[in-house]
Write a protein that holds these residues in place. Structure first.
Motif, PDB file in Angstrom:
ATOM      1  N   GLY A 204       0.823  -1.200   0.000  1.00 43.62           N
ATOM      2  CA  GLY A 204       0.000   0.000   0.000  1.00 43.62           C
ATOM      3  C   GLY A 204       0.856   1.248   0.000  1.00 43.62           C
ATOM      4  N   ILE A 205       0.274   2.346  -0.454  1.00 48.60           N
ATOM      5  CA  ILE A 205       1.043   3.587  -0.600  1.00 48.60           C
ATOM      6  C   ILE A 205       1.553   4.102   0.741  1.00 48.60           C
ATOM      7  N   ASP A 206       0.779   3.923   1.823  1.00 47.83           N
ATOM      8  CA  ASP A 206       1.215   4.423   3.136  1.00 47.83           C
ATOM      9  C   ASP A 206       2.437   3.668   3.636  1.00 47.83           C
ATOM     10  N   ARG A 207       2.438   2.350   3.471  1.00 51.98           N
ATOM     11  CA  ARG A 207       3.593   1.553   3.921  1.00 51.98           C
ATOM     12  C   ARG A 207       4.825   1.840   3.075  1.00 51.98           C
ATOM     13  N   LEU A 208       4.620   1.995   1.782  1.00 50.02           N
ATOM     14  CA  LEU A 208       5.743   2.339   0.911  1.00 50.02           C
ATOM     15  C   LEU A 208       6.358   3.672   1.313  1.00 50.02           C
ATOM     16  N   THR A 209       5.498   4.668   1.533  1.00 47.82           N
ATOM     17  CA  THR A 209       5.982   6.003   1.891  1.00 47.82           C
ATOM     18  C   THR A 209       6.740   5.973   3.214  1.00 47.82           C
ATOM     19  N   GLU A 210       6.220   5.230   4.198  1.00 45.11           N
ATOM     20  CA  GLU A 210       6.884   5.130   5.509  1.00 45.11           C
ATOM     21  C   GLU A 210       8.259   4.483   5.371  1.00 45.11           C
ATOM     22  N   ARG A 211       8.339   3.438   4.559  1.00 46.66           N
ATOM     23  CA  ARG A 211       9.627   2.760   4.346  1.00 46.66           C
ATOM     24  C   ARG A 211      10.623   3.679   3.646  1.00 46.66           C
ATOM     25  N   LEU A 212      10.171   4.396   2.636  1.00 45.49           N
ATOM     26  CA  LEU A 212      11.049   5.323   1.916  1.00 45.49           C
ATOM     27  C   LEU A 212      11.520   6.448   2.831  1.00 45.49           C
ATOM     28  N   LYS A 213      10.647   6.877   3.734  1.00 45.84           N
ATOM     29  CA  LYS A 213      11.009   7.951   4.668  1.00 45.84           C
ATOM     30  C   LYS A 213      12.167   7.509   5.572  1.00 45.84           C
ATOM     31  N   LYS A 214      12.106   6.249   6.043  1.00 43.68           N
ATOM     32  CA  LYS A 214      13.175   5.727   6.903  1.00 43.68           C
ATOM     33  C   LYS A 214      14.500   5.630   6.148  1.00 43.68           C
ATOM     34  N   ILE A 215      14.427   5.171   4.891  1.00 44.80           N
ATOM     35  CA  ILE A 215      15.659   5.041   4.093  1.00 44.80           C
ATOM     36  C   ILE A 215      16.241   6.426   3.802  1.00 44.80           C
ATOM     37  N   ALA A 216      15.383   7.389   3.441  1.00 50.89           N
ATOM     38  CA  ALA A 216      15.855   8.753   3.160  1.00 50.89           C
ATOM     39  C   ALA A 216      16.525   9.357   4.392  1.00 50.89           C
ATOM     40  N   LYS A 217      15.951   9.092   5.569  1.00 51.28           N
ATOM     41  CA  LYS A 217      16.544   9.606   6.808  1.00 51.28           C
ATOM     42  C   LYS A 217      17.903   8.962   7.059  1.00 51.28           C
ATOM     43  N   ALA A 218      18.010   7.642   6.839  1.00 54.49           N
ATOM     44  CA  ALA A 218      19.277   6.943   7.028  1.00 54.49           C
ATOM     45  C   ALA A 218      20.337   7.437   6.047  1.00 54.49           C
ATOM     46  N   GLU A 219      19.901   7.834   4.844  1.00 54.93           N
ATOM     47  CA  GLU A 219      20.829   8.335   3.828  1.00 54.93           C
ATOM     48  C   GLU A 219      21.084   9.833   3.967  1.00 54.93           C
ATOM     49  N   LYS A 220      20.421  10.462   4.971  1.00 55.41           N
ATOM     50  CA  LYS A 220      20.544  11.905   5.229  1.00 55.41           C
ATOM     51  C   LYS A 220      20.152  12.728   3.994  1.00 55.41           C
TER      52      LYS A 220
ATOM     53  N   ARG B 224       5.815  10.173  -1.496  1.00 60.25           N
ATOM     54  CA  ARG B 224       4.530   9.553  -1.817  1.00 60.25           C
ATOM     55  C   ARG B 224       4.395   9.338  -3.321  1.00 60.25           C
ATOM     56  N   PHE B 225       4.874  10.311  -4.089  1.00 54.39           N
ATOM     57  CA  PHE B 225       4.799  10.189  -5.552  1.00 54.39           C
ATOM     58  C   PHE B 225       5.693   9.051  -6.048  1.00 54.39           C
ATOM     59  N   ILE B 226       6.863   8.884  -5.433  1.00 51.35           N
ATOM     60  CA  ILE B 226       7.754   7.769  -5.788  1.00 51.35           C
ATOM     61  C   ILE B 226       7.048   6.443  -5.510  1.00 51.35           C
ATOM     62  N   GLY B 227       6.359   6.385  -4.361  1.00 51.82           N
ATOM     63  CA  GLY B 227       5.607   5.180  -4.025  1.00 51.82           C
ATOM     64  C   GLY B 227       4.530   4.867  -5.043  1.00 51.82           C
ATOM     65  N   LEU B 228       3.825   5.925  -5.502  1.00 47.40           N
ATOM     66  CA  LEU B 228       2.792   5.735  -6.515  1.00 47.40           C
ATOM     67  C   LEU B 228       3.395   5.241  -7.829  1.00 47.40           C
ATOM     68  N   ALA B 229       4.529   5.828  -8.207  1.00 49.27           N
ATOM     69  CA  ALA B 229       5.167   5.457  -9.478  1.00 49.27           C
ATOM     70  C   ALA B 229       5.678   4.022  -9.467  1.00 49.27           C
TER      71      ALA B 229
ATOM     72  N   ALA C 195      10.517   1.070  -5.844  1.00 51.71           N
ATOM     73  CA  ALA C 195      10.462   2.311  -5.061  1.00 51.71           C
ATOM     74  C   ALA C 195      11.848   2.679  -4.531  1.00 51.71           C
ATOM     75  N   GLU C 196      12.569   1.684  -4.016  1.00 55.88           N
ATOM     76  CA  GLU C 196      13.913   1.947  -3.477  1.00 55.88           C
ATOM     77  C   GLU C 196      14.890   2.317  -4.592  1.00 55.88           C
ATOM     78  N   SER C 197      14.741   1.697  -5.767  1.00 57.42           N
ATOM     79  CA  SER C 197      15.603   2.046  -6.906  1.00 57.42           C
ATOM     80  C   SER C 197      15.350   3.478  -7.369  1.00 57.42           C
ATOM     81  N   LEU C 198      14.060   3.859  -7.434  1.00 54.03           N
ATOM     82  CA  LEU C 198      13.714   5.222  -7.840  1.00 54.03           C
ATOM     83  C   LEU C 198      14.226   6.234  -6.825  1.00 54.03           C
TER      84      LEU C 198
END
Length: 556
Positions: free
Chosen positions: A178-194, A203-208, A216-219
């Protein structure tokens, strides 16, 4: 060279896997109780965690200190597997090892006891790629494997796997995220990558990514690599070259309001921005599908009850999950569009865009398919535009606070004027039709009488559909055999369009209204067809419409 994000952040434990709770719970339960199967089959869309879960499961089978179904990651077996040194865990890519010789070698190797671990685990990825002979060779081994051998099969195309293989495995179906879980996961990775990136962009990356975590992680990795500045939604749209939801809403807004010129401007803007037309058409069809669903969900409910179910987090009903990807503002806009159209409108427009997507490869310029689909969709709504409450879709598509009566009033006034102007014409036309019916009811209908009154048939068709009128106007009745009218057309494209069920019914109804008899139609091709020295009224309309849309003049 740094690892790509989907490899760097690949889950190493069951609890790290996102969006597959129903599967993880079952697997952990079997591991804890010791009642696990000798063969598992993981199926589902790409990038949803099949191979990742298979690797974790292989570690869990051999973990020396298993705790609540989770591998400890610290024992000798876990460390050996993590370093890639475990000889007893084999991961096979069936796409490149699909022959019977490879499967025979695997079958022979199964007989030997494990070298260092408790179990030998064979992970066969993309198992549907195996040949028929390879499946037959694998079948006996799956049916009666040695006690020390375990199999985990993974596939994205379960329909290609023989039923004899499926029946010998425990099957688990992985779901899109789901889009909410994807967005939450991407948020954690973005934070870890600073990385500095807005939530709208994530959210748009998750939709795409269409529910695919790996995509999603590749994008996200592609977006982060573009620079150190804070990344906003507009930056993501430019990099990925895809249209946002606003453009989809705008596109259908102008279609529902009947604005042909504005629809062409939006399509040209898509091309200028390098947005893939095929992808946009798929998004447009998905948008229409959601509007249909929203119209069905809202049926029989008051506006306040339905909006609470969709917008209010505390009261959200099952239907709310279907619109997760939209913001609250977009949900309100979609609701306004959905309640403004009848079911037959949605069916007609959906068919138009699905057919246009299917025909996309036939056009030298992809945007031509979308332009013609937009024009045809507007034509589909012409004459049947008002919903039961007499408000136009253009009026309803506006935000509630900004809504005025101007569009509605202008449209109704325009319709009233046109009705007054054409009142006398309609009366005389009806009288003519009655006269033709009277004559034909007392005599046998002939091809000559049909030809003589073909213009009356055209007028009846025009009252239902302008674009169909143009196609019928470029045809010619040839013969009448056993109440079947044979009509000649010059181009195959015209023939296909006229043979469509909805168009055929309109023409047959027009014939019945003019001649008072049911007449069936049969269309034939005639490349030498000439209507007459004088261009027909229908063909004239077709030419004039083309001149208005594309510009130009007639050259003798």
């Amino acid at each position: 060279m740094s690892l790509v994000l989907y490899r760097k952040y690949r889950p190493q434990l069951f609890f790290e896997v996102v969006g597959q709770d129903h599967i993880i719970g079952s697997l952990k339960g079997g591991l804890t109780s010791g009642k696990f199967s000798h063969a598992y089959l993981f199926t589902g869309p790409r990038g949803t965690g099949k191979t990742t879960v298979a690797r974790i499961l292989a570690r869990a089978f051999n973990c020396e200190n298993l705790a609540n179904g989770e591998p400890c990651g610290k024992c000798g077996s876990c460390r050996m597997v993590a370093r890639g040194e475990a000889m007893d865990i084999a991961e096979i890519d069936a796409a490149s090892n699909r022959g019977i010789d490879e499967i025979r070698a695997l079958r022979d190797g199964i007989r030997f006891v494990p070298a260092s671990l408790k179990y030998k685990v064979f992970i066969i990825d993309e198992v549907h790629m195996l040949t028929k002979e390879s499946f037959n060779a694998l079948l006996k081994t799956l049916e009666e494997p040695p006690a020390h051998a375990l199999f985990i099969l993974a596939t994205t195309e379960i329909h290609k796997v023989p039923l004899t293989i499926i029946s010998r495995c425990q099957r688990f179906d992985f779901q899109r995220l789901g889009i909410d879980r994807l967005t939450e996961r991407l948020k954690k990775i973005a934070k870890a990558e600073k990385a500095k990136i807005s939530e709208e962009a994530l959210r748009f990356i998750g939709l795409a990514s269409d529910g695919c975590m790996r995509d999603a992680e590749s994008l996200l990795g592609q977006i982060i690599a573009s620079g150190d500045k804070k990344i906003e939604l507009e930056d993501v749209q430019k990099i990925l070259a895809v249209a946002d939801s606003k453009m989809i809403f705008d596109f259908f807004g102008v279609i529902f309001s009947g604005d042909r010129y504005a629809s062409f401007l939006i399509i040209n803007d898509l091309v200028d921005r390098g947005i893939d037309i095929q992808h946009f058409m798929q998004d447009a069809i998905s948008h229409l599908r959601k509007l249909v669903f929203m119209a069905v969900c809202s049926s029989g409910k008051t506006d306040s009850v339905f909006c609470d179910n969709v917008l209010n987090a505390e009261k959200a009903g099952k239907e709310a999950r279907f619109f997760d990807e939209w913001t609250d503002t977009q949900k309100k806009m979609a609701y306004s569009q959905a309640i403004g159209l009848k079911t037959e409108n949605f069916i007609g427009i959906l068919n138009i865009f699905v057919k246009a997507l299917d025909d996309l490869r036939k056009f030298p310029l992809p945007q031509m398919a979308l332009e013609l689909a937009a024009l045809e969709a507007i034509e589909e709504l012409e004459g049947n535009f008002l919903a039961d409450d007499s408000k136009t879709v253009a009026d309803k598509a506006m935000p509630l606070k900004e809504k005025g009566q101007s569009i509605k009033n202008n449209r109704i006034n325009a319709v009233d004027k046109e009705n007054k102007i054409n009142a006398n014409k309609d009366v005389s036309s009806n009288e003519a039709v009655l006269e033709i019916k009277e004559k034909t009811s007392h005599s046998e209908l002939t091809i000559d009488s049909i030809k003589n009154h073909w213009d009356d048939v055209l007028k009846e068709v025009k009252s239902h559909n302008n674009s169909l009128f143009a196609f019928v106007g470029a045809s010619l009745p040839r013969e009448l055999e056993n109440n079947i009218l044979i009509v000649a057309v010059k181009y195959n494209f015209h023939k296909e369009r006229l043979e469509e069920m909805k168009n055929r019914l309109i023409i047959e109804e027009a014939l019945e209204k003019v001649f008072g008899k049911k007449i069936k139609l049969k269309f034939v091709l005639d490349q030498n067809l000439t209507l007459s020295q004088k261009i027909s009224e229908g063909a004239k309309d077709l030419v004039s419409s083309a001149l208005k849309i594309f510009g130009g003049k007639i050259v003798e």
